[in-house]
Design a protein around this motif. Structure first.
Motif, PDB file in Angstrom:
ATOM      1  N   SER A 230     -46.736  14.149  41.138  1.00 41.61           N
ATOM      2  CA  SER A 230     -48.159  14.629  41.589  1.00 41.61           C
ATOM      3  C   SER A 230     -48.434  16.159  40.921  1.00 41.61           C
ATOM      4  O   SER A 230     -49.562  16.472  40.884  1.00 41.61           O
ATOM      5  CB  SER A 230     -48.134  14.437  42.841  1.00 41.61           C
ATOM      6  OG  SER A 230     -47.194  15.434  43.548  1.00 41.61           O
ATOM      7  N   VAL A 231     -47.479  16.631  40.555  1.00 38.75           N
ATOM      8  CA  VAL A 231     -47.524  18.122  39.852  1.00 38.75           C
ATOM      9  C   VAL A 231     -48.445  17.940  38.547  1.00 38.75           C
ATOM     10  O   VAL A 231     -48.222  17.113  37.594  1.00 38.75           O
ATOM     11  CB  VAL A 231     -46.427  18.692  39.556  1.00 38.75           C
ATOM     12  CG1 VAL A 231     -46.645  20.188  38.973  1.00 38.75           C
ATOM     13  CG2 VAL A 231     -45.505  18.748  40.963  1.00 38.75           C
ATOM     14  N   LYS A 232     -49.733  18.523  38.331  1.00 44.68           N
ATOM     15  CA  LYS A 232     -50.298  18.884  37.269  1.00 44.68           C
ATOM     16  C   LYS A 232     -49.968  19.789  36.209  1.00 44.68           C
ATOM     17  O   LYS A 232     -49.318  20.741  36.559  1.00 44.68           O
ATOM     18  CB  LYS A 232     -51.683  19.108  37.802  1.00 44.68           C
ATOM     19  CG  LYS A 232     -52.507  18.252  38.622  1.00 44.68           C
ATOM     20  CD  LYS A 232     -53.912  18.780  39.162  1.00 44.68           C
ATOM     21  CE  LYS A 232     -54.546  17.576  39.984  1.00 44.68           C
ATOM     22  NZ  LYS A 232     -55.979  18.398  40.612  1.00 44.68           N
ATOM     23  N   ALA A 233     -50.005  19.233  35.010  1.00 47.49           N
ATOM     24  CA  ALA A 233     -49.508  20.028  33.856  1.00 47.49           C
ATOM     25  C   ALA A 233     -50.316  21.458  33.936  1.00 47.49           C
ATOM     26  O   ALA A 233     -49.791  22.506  33.541  1.00 47.49           O
ATOM     27  CB  ALA A 233     -49.633  19.363  32.483  1.00 47.49           C
ATOM     28  N   GLU A 234     -51.640  21.309  34.273  1.00 52.67           N
ATOM     29  CA  GLU A 234     -52.395  22.660  34.492  1.00 52.67           C
ATOM     30  C   GLU A 234     -51.903  23.629  35.366  1.00 52.67           C
ATOM     31  O   GLU A 234     -51.748  24.804  35.128  1.00 52.67           O
ATOM     32  CB  GLU A 234     -53.828  22.268  34.920  1.00 52.67           C
ATOM     33  CG  GLU A 234     -54.691  23.382  35.269  1.00 52.67           C
ATOM     34  CD  GLU A 234     -55.971  22.869  36.050  1.00 52.67           C
ATOM     35  OE1 GLU A 234     -57.092  23.770  35.753  1.00 52.67           O
ATOM     36  OE2 GLU A 234     -55.842  22.046  36.721  1.00 52.67           O
ATOM     37  N   ALA A 235     -50.898  23.179  36.572  1.00 53.30           N
ATOM     38  CA  ALA A 235     -50.279  24.082  37.295  1.00 53.30           C
ATOM     39  C   ALA A 235     -48.940  24.957  36.531  1.00 53.30           C
ATOM     40  O   ALA A 235     -48.996  26.067  36.815  1.00 53.30           O
ATOM     41  CB  ALA A 235     -49.840  23.456  38.437  1.00 53.30           C
ATOM     42  N   ILE A 236     -48.379  24.052  35.838  1.00 50.16           N
ATOM     43  CA  ILE A 236     -47.399  24.853  34.925  1.00 50.16           C
ATOM     44  C   ILE A 236     -47.763  25.652  34.141  1.00 50.16           C
ATOM     45  O   ILE A 236     -47.318  26.902  33.893  1.00 50.16           O
ATOM     46  CB  ILE A 236     -46.490  23.812  34.475  1.00 50.16           C
ATOM     47  CG1 ILE A 236     -45.814  22.640  35.225  1.00 50.16           C
ATOM     48  CG2 ILE A 236     -45.549  24.023  33.261  1.00 50.16           C
ATOM     49  CD1 ILE A 236     -45.131  21.554  34.874  1.00 50.16           C
ATOM     50  N   ILE A 237     -49.016  25.475  33.246  1.00 48.28           N
ATOM     51  CA  ILE A 237     -49.358  26.299  32.228  1.00 48.28           C
ATOM     52  C   ILE A 237     -49.894  27.488  32.958  1.00 48.28           C
ATOM     53  O   ILE A 237     -49.532  28.522  32.265  1.00 48.28           O
ATOM     54  CB  ILE A 237     -50.696  25.685  31.404  1.00 48.28           C
ATOM     55  CG1 ILE A 237     -50.239  24.294  30.720  1.00 48.28           C
ATOM     56  CG2 ILE A 237     -51.194  26.616  30.503  1.00 48.28           C
ATOM     57  CD1 ILE A 237     -51.212  23.480  30.046  1.00 48.28           C
ATOM     58  N   LYS A 238     -50.482  27.675  33.827  1.00 53.67           N
ATOM     59  CA  LYS A 238     -50.975  28.769  34.704  1.00 53.67           C
ATOM     60  C   LYS A 238     -49.879  29.491  34.988  1.00 53.67           C
ATOM     61  O   LYS A 238     -49.829  30.781  35.094  1.00 53.67           O
ATOM     62  CB  LYS A 238     -52.048  28.398  35.667  1.00 53.67           C
ATOM     63  CG  LYS A 238     -53.359  27.852  35.224  1.00 53.67           C
ATOM     64  CD  LYS A 238     -54.475  27.697  36.425  1.00 53.67           C
ATOM     65  CE  LYS A 238     -55.839  27.081  35.878  1.00 53.67           C
ATOM     66  NZ  LYS A 238     -56.594  27.131  37.042  1.00 53.67           N
TER      67      LYS A 238
ATOM     68  N   ASP B 153     -37.181   8.083  40.712  1.00 52.61           N
ATOM     69  CA  ASP B 153     -38.224   7.677  41.052  1.00 52.61           C
ATOM     70  C   ASP B 153     -39.116   8.473  41.694  1.00 52.61           C
ATOM     71  O   ASP B 153     -38.648   9.575  42.677  1.00 52.61           O
ATOM     72  CB  ASP B 153     -38.211   6.233  42.100  1.00 52.61           C
ATOM     73  CG  ASP B 153     -37.358   5.122  41.285  1.00 52.61           C
ATOM     74  OD1 ASP B 153     -37.514   5.025  40.142  1.00 52.61           O
ATOM     75  OD2 ASP B 153     -37.249   4.039  42.172  1.00 52.61           O
ATOM     76  N   GLY B 154     -40.294   8.700  41.158  1.00 50.55           N
ATOM     77  CA  GLY B 154     -41.234   9.570  41.899  1.00 50.55           C
ATOM     78  C   GLY B 154     -41.280  10.929  41.212  1.00 50.55           C
ATOM     79  O   GLY B 154     -41.869  12.120  41.460  1.00 50.55           O
ATOM     80  N   LYS B 155     -40.410  11.074  40.241  1.00 48.94           N
ATOM     81  CA  LYS B 155     -40.065  12.308  39.543  1.00 48.94           C
ATOM     82  C   LYS B 155     -40.486  12.126  37.926  1.00 48.94           C
ATOM     83  O   LYS B 155     -40.668  10.979  37.524  1.00 48.94           O
ATOM     84  CB  LYS B 155     -38.698  12.792  39.586  1.00 48.94           C
ATOM     85  CG  LYS B 155     -38.171  13.125  40.724  1.00 48.94           C
ATOM     86  CD  LYS B 155     -38.792  14.549  41.363  1.00 48.94           C
ATOM     87  CE  LYS B 155     -38.238  14.779  42.852  1.00 48.94           C
ATOM     88  NZ  LYS B 155     -38.536  16.119  43.423  1.00 48.94           N
ATOM     89  N   LYS B 156     -40.731  13.266  37.164  1.00 50.46           N
ATOM     90  CA  LYS B 156     -40.986  13.375  35.846  1.00 50.46           C
ATOM     91  C   LYS B 156     -40.544  14.443  35.295  1.00 50.46           C
ATOM     92  O   LYS B 156     -40.108  15.577  36.014  1.00 50.46           O
ATOM     93  CB  LYS B 156     -42.543  13.158  35.643  1.00 50.46           C
ATOM     94  CG  LYS B 156     -43.269  14.383  36.053  1.00 50.46           C
ATOM     95  CD  LYS B 156     -44.873  14.178  35.645  1.00 50.46           C
ATOM     96  CE  LYS B 156     -45.649  15.333  36.381  1.00 50.46           C
ATOM     97  NZ  LYS B 156     -46.954  15.161  36.249  1.00 50.46           N
ATOM     98  N   SER B 157     -40.222  14.406  34.027  1.00 48.11           N
ATOM     99  CA  SER B 157     -39.739  15.881  33.269  1.00 48.11           C
ATOM    100  C   SER B 157     -40.611  16.061  32.129  1.00 48.11           C
ATOM    101  O   SER B 157     -41.303  15.240  31.614  1.00 48.11           O
ATOM    102  CB  SER B 157     -38.541  15.114  32.444  1.00 48.11           C
ATOM    103  OG  SER B 157     -38.108  16.250  31.499  1.00 48.11           O
TER     104      SER B 157
END
Length: 629
Positions: free
Chosen positions: A551-559, A585-589
């Motif tokens: 559920s974590v957005k890439a936008e949050a990482i960039i900011k 499951d439920g994770k991403k890299s």
């Protein structure tokens, strides 16, 4: 009208028309005229005059009559028909002539019945409704009132007895009937614009003179039904208003002479006179019209050329900031490979219902076609339909945009300016390199963000709200672009399959909408460009990979990464996304790189490591993720 203007300008004298002198009837007309109570109540036909003429000879028209008709592009037919055409075009008074021997009893002006049919003189059959006026006898409808006559009672070479019709019709009724039936006749053209109310009397006399002179015959007394209106439209004219509105000083006596010569009844004297408009000028509705009448005869060439006053010596910009923004929007989107479309500002209500609730005020009272019956509530609708038409012709790879209004009400200001675009098919043509791919939501997101940047707003400050897109977008594959919780700049994403199916589009289509007026205007800056801050020191790149919740957005990482050190970190780029084998499951890299750009000295390894630690700490705190080993 031209002769009257020439006489008013002092070029000759307006001659009285001897054909308007009354003709004394020799007998009572065997055909009477009545107007139905429904017609009279609605004032659809205020008055109807008729005259019976017996013993006529419908021969070929004389040369002078044929020459006049041919000079304006009309084909001579027969004397009786040619006479009605002459009076219509020469004097603006439509007439109709029936073959009296084909009539059954008296004439009755009434409304048609639903489904009633009539074969008209243009060789077409029309189905009528109960809102349409017809001229009928005791058996059937003879003609569509004020528009076109019927074929069955038309005058032929063997016609010997005729009944001449001269009537007044309500312009609005004529216009509605003509539009419904799609009949464009000379009579309709004149009646729906308003004819001289007094022409019902002199028009009958002109027709009588011409018929008896060319075709012979004996005339009856005129039969009448209804009453001729006699409106007396009176307007005051302040003489000094001629100068104020028209820029030309005209003496009161000169203005009075001009108005009188144009048929106005004038009373009073300077500084205010009163003018009563003649019956043939229904367009006169106020003082400004009287000023125009005077100026027209004096001559528009007498109006002096006066430069506009300027507050300063600097030229005033021709375009407002918003108008400049519209032009910039078009250039930016075109530079990104999108083709501009210019579609109707109205659309099909069946399609419009797919784009939200429709207000009653958006429907058109008189649409140009049945499938363009409502003002468009969304600029994408017509572009989506255009996509379907292109696909049907074999063009499947499309990139279109339009900048224009969309409407959400019928009050002033109930519209907004939108820049909308869509992409369908593939990003490139087929190639041996195999680099061809289908368009996706990130293509239109890039279009929208590029436009936001060009309009002066930092796209990095724009939030992506995945729950904010409306129902015509695919849920989970669309988002809203916002500046804060309330200012929605636009939407982007994949269009909903039900919308595409309804508009005849196959496959996936991605689109964006940007509300140009919602994008903040850039702050005013000086005319000089800011100094270029170029660094002579080598930049450094470092890569990171984090294990995150899906559920974590890439936008949050960039900011988070950019905020770790705003002085050194100049760019953050996502370059890899992985989920599957080796990832629970439920994770991403998610992997990204940062660019460090020193400005004072080359960075040491210790300084680089310190910045990297700040990045890791900031991302872990913002996302709850962990750095992958």
């Amino acid at each position: 009208g031209i002769a009257r203007d020439l006489a008013a300008a002092g070029i000759g004298t307006l001659k009285a028309d001897p054909r308007q002198e009354p003709v004394t009837g020799a007998f009572d007309s065997p055909i009477g005229v009545t107007i139905s109570s429904e017609i009279a109540a609605n004032n659809a036909v205020p008055a109807f005059y008729g005259r019976y003429i017996r013993g006529v000879k419908n021969a070929e028209s004389p040369d002078w009559l044929k020459a006049r008709l041919e000079a304006i592009g009309l084909r001579p037919i027969s004397a009786l028909v040619d006479i009605t055409n002459l009076v219509t075009h020469d004097l603006g008074r439509p007439l109709h002539v029936f073959d009296a021997d084909k009539l059954s009893g008296d004439i009755n002006v009434r409304y048609a019945t639903n489904g009633e049919k009539i074969a008209a003189l243009d060789n077409k059959e029309y189905e009528l409704s109960d809102s349409m006026v017809v001229i009928a006898d005791q058996a059937k409808a003879l003609g569509i009132g004020g528009i076109i006559g019927g074929e069955e009672t038309g005058c032929l070479e063997e016609t010997t007895n005729v009944f001449v019709e001269c009537a007044l019709f309500d312009p609005i009724s004529i216009a509605k009937t003509g539009r419904k039936l799609q009949v464009n006749s000379d009579a309709r053209y004149r009646f729906e614009r308003g004819v001289d109310l007094q022409s019902i009397a002199w028009g009958m006399e002109v027709a009588t003179h011409l018929i008896t002179e060319i075709c012979g015959g004996e005339v009856s007394h005129v039969v009448k039904a209804g009453e001729v209106p006699n409106p007396r439209n009176s307007f005051d004219l302040r003489i000094d208003r001629i100068l104020e509105l028209g820029g030309v000083a005209v003496e009161a006596d000169r203005a009075i002479d001009i108005l009188k010569s144009l048929g106005f009844e004038v009373s009073g004297s300077a500084p205010v006179i009163t003018a009563v408009a003649p019956t043939w000028r229904p367009d006169i509705i106020g003082e400004a019209d009287l000023v125009e009448e005077v100026l027209r005869i004096v001559g528009y060439d007498k109006i002096p050329t006066v430069p506009l006053e300027r507050e300063s010596s600097l030229p005033v910009p021709a375009l407002s900031p918003m108008q400049k923004r519209v032009g910039l929007t078009r250039r930016v989107l075109a530079s990104r490979g999108l083709y501009e479309t210019v579609t109707w500002s109205f659309t099909d209500s069946r399609w419009a219902k797919l784009f939200g609730e429709l207000k009653e005020g958006l429907y058109l009272a008189n649409p140009i076609s049945s499938d363009l019956d409502i003002m468009r509530p969304n600029a994408l609708i017509n572009m989506i339909a255009a996509t379907g038409r292109n696909q049907a012709r074999g063009f499947s790879d499309l990139a279109l945009f339009e900048v224009g209004p969309e409407f959400f009400g019928d009050q002033p200001g109930d519209q907004r300016l939108v820049a909308a675009g869509l992409r369908a098919g593939a990003t490139t043509e087929r190639s041996w390199t195999g680099s061809r791919r289908d368009v996706d939501v990130f293509d239109v997101k890039a279009d929208a963000e590029a436009l936001i940047e060009a309009l002066g707003t930092n796209a990095a400050n724009v939030q992506v709200n995945t729950d904010g897109a409306p129902e015509w977008y695919h849920p989970g594959r669309s988002a809203a672009l916002q500046l804060g919780p309330k200012n929605v700049l636009g939407y982007f994403g994949e269009l909903h399959p039900k919308v595409l199916k309804a508009l005849g589009v196959k496959g996936r289509v991605v689109a964006f909408e940007l509300f140009v007026e919602n994008v903040p205007m850039p702050k005013k800056k000086g005319t000089a460009r800011p100094a270029l801050k170029a660094s002579s020191f080598q930049s450094v790149e470092r890569d990171f990979a984090f294990l995150l919740d899906e559920s974590v957005k890439a936008e949050a990482i960039i900011k988070a990464a950019k905020g770790a050190d705003r002085n050194l970190i100049t760019d953050v780029t996502i370059f890899d996304l992985y989920a599957g084998k080796g990832i629970e499951d439920g994770k991403k890299s998610l992997a990204f790189s940062i660019t460090l750009q020193p400005t004072k000295a080359t960075l040491t390894e210790e300084e680089i490591e310190a910045v990297c630690k700040k990045v890791v700490d900031a991302v872990e705190k913002a996302t709850g993720g962990s750095l992958r080993a």
